[in-house]
Design an enzyme around this catalytic site. Structure first.
Site, short mmCIF file in Angstrom:
data_model
loop_
_atom_site.label_atom_id
_atom_site.label_comp_id
_atom_site.label_asym_id
_atom_site.label_seq_id
_atom_site.Cartn_x
_atom_site.Cartn_y
_atom_site.Cartn_z
CG ASP A 68 43.05 40.12 29.33
OD1 ASP A 68 42.86 41.34 29.57
OD2 ASP A 68 44.12 39.71 28.84
CG ASN A 118 44.30 45.00 37.72
OD1 ASN A 118 43.49 44.09 37.82
ND2 ASN A 118 45.07 45.13 36.64
C1 FPP Z 1 40.79 42.93 32.33
O1 FPP Z 1 40.52 43.60 31.13
C2 FPP Z 1 39.70 43.11 33.26
C3 FPP Z 1 39.82 43.69 34.49
C4 FPP Z 1 41.08 44.20 35.02
C5 FPP Z 1 38.66 43.89 35.35
C6 FPP Z 1 37.60 42.84 35.34
C7 FPP Z 1 36.49 43.33 36.13
C8 FPP Z 1 35.20 43.20 35.83
C9 FPP Z 1 34.68 42.44 34.66
C10 FPP Z 1 34.27 43.91 36.75
C11 FPP Z 1 33.16 43.14 37.30
C12 FPP Z 1 33.56 42.14 38.27
C13 FPP Z 1 32.69 41.58 39.15
C14 FPP Z 1 33.15 40.49 40.00
C15 FPP Z 1 31.32 42.04 39.27
P1 FPP Z 1 41.51 44.74 30.63
O2 FPP Z 1 41.02 46.04 31.14
O3 FPP Z 1 42.91 44.40 31.06
O4 FPP Z 1 41.34 44.62 29.10
P2 FPP Z 1 42.45 44.97 27.99
O5 FPP Z 1 43.57 43.97 28.17
O6 FPP Z 1 41.71 44.77 26.71
O7 FPP Z 1 42.88 46.39 28.23
#
Ligand code: FPP
Length: 243
Positions: free
Chosen positions: A20, A68
């Site tokens: 996150d 998501n």
């Molecule tokens: C949450 O941060 C993260 C995600 C929804 C996506 C995670 C995906 C990756 C790191 C991509 C790569 C994955 C692989 C397996 C290669 P957020 O966007 O919710 O952050 P925020 O809460 O700060 O908005």
């Protein structure tokens, strides 16, 4: 601060991670959200490398939840493309470190080219037994448990199972990846104190490690710190402390 890896007495067999904070990491730098995810993909690579180094057998990352899909189409599309480009970038490391790739979640909901790319790597790494890298994709734990209940109900209806035989083990056997041991450690970055529909069944007895670090800043050193914290915990599974 650097960690003395020799001092780690217990290495968890399975570590699950809620990645996150990519969005906030990007926002603080005036970058786009997808740039935050791109940097986050480098953290996935770092954690895989660190896990292989100390002998963690299973790593599960929460890359995309069923919720998501509600994100703006541009971000969803960017995340799908990032998955493919990440696999292209580090598939060789899976081979070098004997790491098998598995996917958990609603695989059929993913765009066809993404499914095909994932399937190719899953097939090419299926014979590796040292480590398993599980990507939770279009994953929701309540749906997973509901799907298990449906599968069991069908078996009871068909006479293949008896109602009296439904127990914790048979439910576990009908989850998406039966046979994968429950994670002993769950790491969540960016300080949120939520499970967000992640592995509700499997995390029943896991230790939780929450860090304020945003996912793109979570690298080898931060992973080892989490292992060090895990070493200081005393797991009793509801029993009493052994003398
Ligand atoms: C949450 O941060 C993260 C995600 C929804 C996506 C995670 C995906 C990756 C790191 C991509 C790569 C994955 C692989 C397996 C290669 P957020 O966007 O919710 O952050 P925020 O809460 O700060 O908005």
């Amino acid at each position: 601060m650097s960690i003395d890896l020799q001092s780690l007495e217990k290495i968890p067999q399975h570590v699950a991670l809620i990645m996150d904070g990519n969005g906030r990491w990007a926002q603080e730098r005036g970058l786009s959200r997808i740039e935050g995810h791109q940097e986050g993909a480098q953290s996935v690579r770092a954690v895989l490398r660190a896990a292989a180094q100390v002998g963690v057998e299973y790593i599960t990352v929460y890359a995309f939840s069923t919720e998501n899909w509600k994100r703006p189409p541009k971000e969803v599309d960017g995340l799908m493309k990032l998955l493919v480009s990440s696999l292209n970038a580090y598939e060789q490391e899976l081979h070098d470190n004997n790491i098998r790739l598995q996917i958990m979640g609603q695989f059929k909901r993913l765009p066809l080219p993404v499914r095909m790319r994932l399937q190719k790597t899953m097939d090419a790494t299926a014979h590796y037994t040292d480590h398993t890298f599980i990507i939770a994709l279009s994953y929701g734990s309540r749906t997973e448990i509901a799907d298990a209940a449906k599968a069991i109900a069908e078996k009871v209806k068909a006479g293949e199972m008896k109602t009296k035989d439904i127990d914790e083990q048979s439910i576990a056997d009908h989850l998406y990846l039966p046979g994968v041991p429950d994670p002993e450690l769950m790491i969540r970055t960016s300080g949120e104190l939520r499970l967000s529909n992640f592995l509700l069944w499997q995390l029943s007895y896991s230790e939780f490690y929450i860090t304020d670090t945003y996912w793109p800043d979570f690298r080898e050193e931060q992973f080892f710190q989490a292992l060090e914290a895990f070493n200081d915990r005393d797991r009793r599974y509801g029993g009493v402390k052994k003398k």
